[in-house]
Design an enzyme around this catalytic site. Structure first.
Site, short mmCIF file in Angstrom:
data_model
loop_
_atom_site.label_atom_id
_atom_site.label_comp_id
_atom_site.label_asym_id
_atom_site.label_seq_id
_atom_site.Cartn_x
_atom_site.Cartn_y
_atom_site.Cartn_z
N LYS A 1 0.83 -1.21 0.00
CA LYS A 1 0.00 0.00 0.00
C LYS A 1 0.86 1.25 0.00
O LYS A 1 0.66 2.16 -0.82
CB LYS A 1 -0.91 -0.01 1.23
CG LYS A 1 -1.50 1.34 1.59
CD LYS A 1 -2.27 1.25 2.90
CE LYS A 1 -2.64 2.58 3.47
NZ LYS A 1 -1.53 3.28 4.11
N ASN A 2 1.79 1.34 0.95
CA ASN A 2 2.51 2.60 1.11
C ASN A 2 3.49 2.87 -0.03
O ASN A 2 3.91 4.02 -0.21
CB ASN A 2 3.21 2.65 2.48
CG ASN A 2 2.20 2.84 3.60
OD1 ASN A 2 1.03 3.17 3.34
ND2 ASN A 2 2.63 2.64 4.83
N CYS B 1 -5.61 8.08 8.25
CA CYS B 1 -5.66 7.61 9.63
C CYS B 1 -5.31 8.73 10.59
O CYS B 1 -4.41 9.51 10.35
CB CYS B 1 -4.65 6.50 9.85
SG CYS B 1 -5.27 4.89 9.43
N ASP C 1 3.41 0.48 12.23
CA ASP C 1 2.18 -0.01 11.59
C ASP C 1 1.89 -1.48 11.92
O ASP C 1 0.87 -2.02 11.51
CB ASP C 1 2.25 0.18 10.07
CG ASP C 1 2.10 1.64 9.68
OD1 ASP C 1 1.85 2.48 10.56
OD2 ASP C 1 2.26 1.96 8.48
N ARG D 1 -4.63 10.39 3.21
CA ARG D 1 -3.42 11.03 3.72
C ARG D 1 -2.35 11.12 2.62
O ARG D 1 -1.68 12.13 2.46
CB ARG D 1 -2.89 10.21 4.90
CG ARG D 1 -1.52 10.62 5.34
CD ARG D 1 -1.49 11.12 6.75
NE ARG D 1 -0.18 11.61 7.10
CZ ARG D 1 0.09 12.86 7.43
NH1 ARG D 1 -0.87 13.74 7.46
NH2 ARG D 1 1.30 13.22 7.75
N ARG E 1 -9.38 0.25 3.49
CA ARG E 1 -8.42 1.22 2.93
C ARG E 1 -7.09 0.55 2.62
O ARG E 1 -6.38 0.98 1.71
CB ARG E 1 -8.16 2.35 3.94
CG ARG E 1 -9.24 3.41 4.01
CD ARG E 1 -8.77 4.59 4.87
NE ARG E 1 -7.36 4.78 4.69
CZ ARG E 1 -6.46 4.91 5.68
NH1 ARG E 1 -6.84 4.93 6.91
NH2 ARG E 1 -5.18 5.05 5.41
N ARG F 1 -1.12 15.08 12.58
CA ARG F 1 -0.12 14.49 11.66
C ARG F 1 0.39 15.62 10.78
O ARG F 1 -0.17 15.94 9.75
CB ARG F 1 -0.75 13.37 10.85
CG ARG F 1 -1.04 12.15 11.73
CD ARG F 1 -1.52 10.97 10.93
NE ARG F 1 -0.49 10.41 10.09
CZ ARG F 1 -0.65 9.28 9.41
NH1 ARG F 1 -1.77 8.61 9.49
NH2 ARG F 1 0.32 8.81 8.65
N PRO F 2 1.50 16.23 11.20
CA PRO F 2 1.97 17.44 10.52
C PRO F 2 2.60 17.15 9.16
O PRO F 2 2.99 16.02 8.87
CB PRO F 2 3.04 17.97 11.47
CG PRO F 2 3.52 16.78 12.23
CD PRO F 2 2.37 15.81 12.29
N ILE F 3 2.69 18.21 8.31
CA ILE F 3 3.43 18.09 7.05
C ILE F 3 4.47 19.22 6.96
O ILE F 3 4.89 19.59 5.88
CB ILE F 3 2.51 18.07 5.80
CG1 ILE F 3 1.57 19.27 5.78
CG2 ILE F 3 1.74 16.78 5.70
CD1 ILE F 3 0.90 19.48 4.41
N ASP F 4 4.85 19.75 8.13
CA ASP F 4 5.80 20.87 8.13
C ASP F 4 7.13 20.52 7.46
O ASP F 4 7.74 21.36 6.79
CB ASP F 4 6.03 21.37 9.56
CG ASP F 4 6.52 20.26 10.48
OD1 ASP F 4 5.84 19.23 10.59
OD2 ASP F 4 7.61 20.42 11.08
C1 UD1 Z 1 3.87 6.88 6.87
C2 UD1 Z 1 2.88 5.75 6.67
C3 UD1 Z 1 2.25 5.39 8.02
C4 UD1 Z 1 3.33 5.06 9.05
C5 UD1 Z 1 4.36 6.17 9.12
C6 UD1 Z 1 5.55 5.82 10.00
C7 UD1 Z 1 2.13 6.18 4.42
C8 UD1 Z 1 1.02 6.63 3.52
N1 UD1 Z 1 1.87 6.19 5.74
O1 UD1 Z 1 3.13 7.99 7.35
O2 UD1 Z 1 1.41 4.26 7.81
O3 UD1 Z 1 2.75 4.90 10.33
O4 UD1 Z 1 4.87 6.46 7.80
O5 UD1 Z 1 6.18 4.66 9.55
O6 UD1 Z 1 3.19 5.78 3.97
N2 UD1 Z 1 6.48 14.37 11.28
C9 UD1 Z 1 6.71 15.72 11.54
N3 UD1 Z 1 6.60 16.59 10.49
C10 UD1 Z 1 6.28 16.18 9.22
C11 UD1 Z 1 6.06 14.82 8.98
C12 UD1 Z 1 6.16 13.92 10.03
O7 UD1 Z 1 6.99 16.09 12.66
O8 UD1 Z 1 6.20 17.03 8.33
C13 UD1 Z 1 6.59 13.39 12.40
C14 UD1 Z 1 5.24 12.72 12.69
O9 UD1 Z 1 4.47 13.46 13.60
C15 UD1 Z 1 5.69 11.37 13.26
C16 UD1 Z 1 7.02 11.10 12.54
O10 UD1 Z 1 7.43 12.33 11.97
O11 UD1 Z 1 5.95 11.48 14.64
C17 UD1 Z 1 6.92 10.06 11.43
O12 UD1 Z 1 5.93 10.44 10.49
P1 UD1 Z 1 6.06 10.05 8.95
O13 UD1 Z 1 7.16 9.06 8.78
O14 UD1 Z 1 6.12 11.31 8.17
O15 UD1 Z 1 4.68 9.36 8.68
P2 UD1 Z 1 3.79 9.43 7.36
O16 UD1 Z 1 4.67 9.56 6.16
O17 UD1 Z 1 2.68 10.40 7.55
#
Ligand code: UD1
Length: 429
Positions: free
Chosen positions: A23-24, A118, A309, A94, A401, A124-127
């Protein structure tokens, strides 16, 4: 009335299950096809809602999308446009954030709806994604209605980007943005998950120049354009891990085909500690559990650490183990909402922030429970399979999903599980 999953538990699982595409990886590679001038043929596509939504999004933007068979799709993004993206679909998913990196790379501009998906970890930030785009020369603005707009009037230019936190999404999104940028982009403290390597392999197969994926320094040398080609998506590490945890919880013996052993090492290690036998060939794994379950401790970490996960699914055999096991969540702020549902089934769990202690009990009992998110839903299925009596799981849309035909696959190995239409709580039968 709504669709629910009903399980009569207490039966061991025995037989063989074929693992679908990851999936990912798929939800990142489909938007990556936007970068390609020509037709990409993607094989080993999982039949799951998140992938179908991602395909509908690129179709809604003008790409040609055509299934050749149930697991092979062709995407032709030659005539894709940026003017009218299907915002409502984006909000459902997401991973729609990958459209930002892909569109920015191809058109120097992207406007996307803030992503859904989820919501287990609070915010769940994207900063870090945004910080990466800005380092490459883009300007970001948030628009009314929850839209993020990123634009690089003079195109993107390669830079060195250090990620403060290891982020899968930010690593992949920056890789996408940098693929067609001028010069070289270096991502330091990059995530190393198998799907990161898969995205890099896909892009390289289409003509990109990316090295270091799978290590914590990735270098992307920008190229002018990508060409079409054929690519096969890796098997789903988490789907395989879910069935491995299931047979550990129920007992029995399952062979999983179409797997990559290396991706399952940390999961196997924990299952062996719990008392299971794990045997590999080049692309299969057999997990057998006949004796009692032993306690063990798990801490989730970025790859190659134990995957977050898989955390809820592994909790189920630990609910039934001899003694107290500790699970520490090392990636998300909190991911233990599902334990309230397990308590309804007789589990003895104490949660304090990022740490949960599971005191093993002799048996779980069936109950009506809710799937709060995708992996929590998978954990509810495993709990239902291991429990005595009947379990009914609501909110199954989360499970659909990310799991390809989970009910059918489990039926084929002896589980008594089915979809049913039932009245919701408080509704008259
Ligand atoms: C992806 C996976 C999700 C999995 C996660 C961690 C997908 C679609 N989803 O989510 O299933 O649980 O990896 O293996 O692939 N963070 C920040 N700022 C950001 C982005 C992330 O602080 O801009 C932090 C998050 O709060 C979290 C950590 O980084 O604590 C890891 O998040 P991230 O690896 O980015 O997860 P996703 O890519 O959203």
């Amino acid at each position: 009335m709504s669709k629910k999953i009903m399980i009569q538990g207490g039966k061991p699982l025995n037989g063989e299950i074929n693992i679908s595409g990851a999936k990912n990886a798929a939800v990142a590679i489909i938007p990556a096809a936007i970068l390609v001038d020509g037709v990409c043929r993607l094989e080993n596509i999982p039949n799951i809602v998140d992938v179908m939504v991602q395909l509908d999004i690129v179709k809604g933007m003008g790409a040609g999308v055509r299934f050749l068979d149930p697991t092979t799709v062709e995407i032709d993004a030659t005539h894709i446009g940026t003017d009218d993206p299907p915002y409502e679909l984006m909000r459902k998913l997401r991973a729609s954030y990958y459209l930002m990196g892909a569109l920015l790379s191809r058109y120097n501009k992207a406007e996307v709806a803030m992503p859904g998906g989820c919501n287990f970890g609070g915010v769940r930030p994207i900063d870090l994604h945004i910080k990466g785009f800005e380092a490459l020369g883009a300007v970001t603005s948030i628009k009314e209605g929850g839209f993020v707009c990123v634009e690089a009037e003079n195109g993107l230019e390669g830079k060195t980007i250090f990620l403060d936190v290891v982020s899968v999404g930010a690593t992949m999104n920056i890789m996408l943005a940098a693929t067609l940028a001028k010069g070289t982009t270096t991502i330091e403290n990059a995530a190393k998950e198998p799907h990161i390597v898969d995205l890099a392999n896909f892009l390289n197969a289409m003509g990109a120049d990316i090295c270091g994926a799978g290590t914590d320094v990735i270098k992307i040398h920008g190229v002018e354009k990508l060409h079409g080609g054929t690519y096969s998506i890796i098997p789903d590490q988490i789907e395989a891990g879910t069935y491995m945890a299931a047979v550990a919880a129920t007992g029995g013996s399952l062979t999983l085909t179409n797997i990559i052993p290396k991706h399952l090492e940390c999961i196997s290690t924990k299952l062996i500690e719990m008392g299971a036998d794990v045997e590999y060939t080049d692309d299969t794994v057999r997990v057998t559990r006949t004796g009692p379950l032993h306690k063990c401790n798990i801490k989730t970490l970025p790859y190659p650490g134990f995957p977050t996960d898989m955390q809820p699914q592994m909790a189920i055999p630990l609910c039934l183990a001899d003694g107290a096991s500790v699970i520490t969540e090392g990636v998300w702020d909190s991911r233990f909402r599902y334990v309230d549902e397990l308590r309804k089934m007789g589990a003895d769990v104490h949660v304090d922030g990022k740490v949960a202690v599971f005191n093993g009990v002799p048996k779980l009992m069936g109950a009506p429970v809710t799937a709060y998110d995708l992996r929590a839903g998978a954990a509810m299925i495993i709990a239902g399979l291991a429990a005595h009596g009947e379990t009914v799981i609501s909110d199954t849309r989360h499970i659909e999903r990310g799991y390809d035909d989970i009910v059918g696959k489990l039926q084929s190995v002896g589980a008594q599980i089915e979809y049913v239409e039932m009245p919701d709580e408080g509704e008259q039968a």
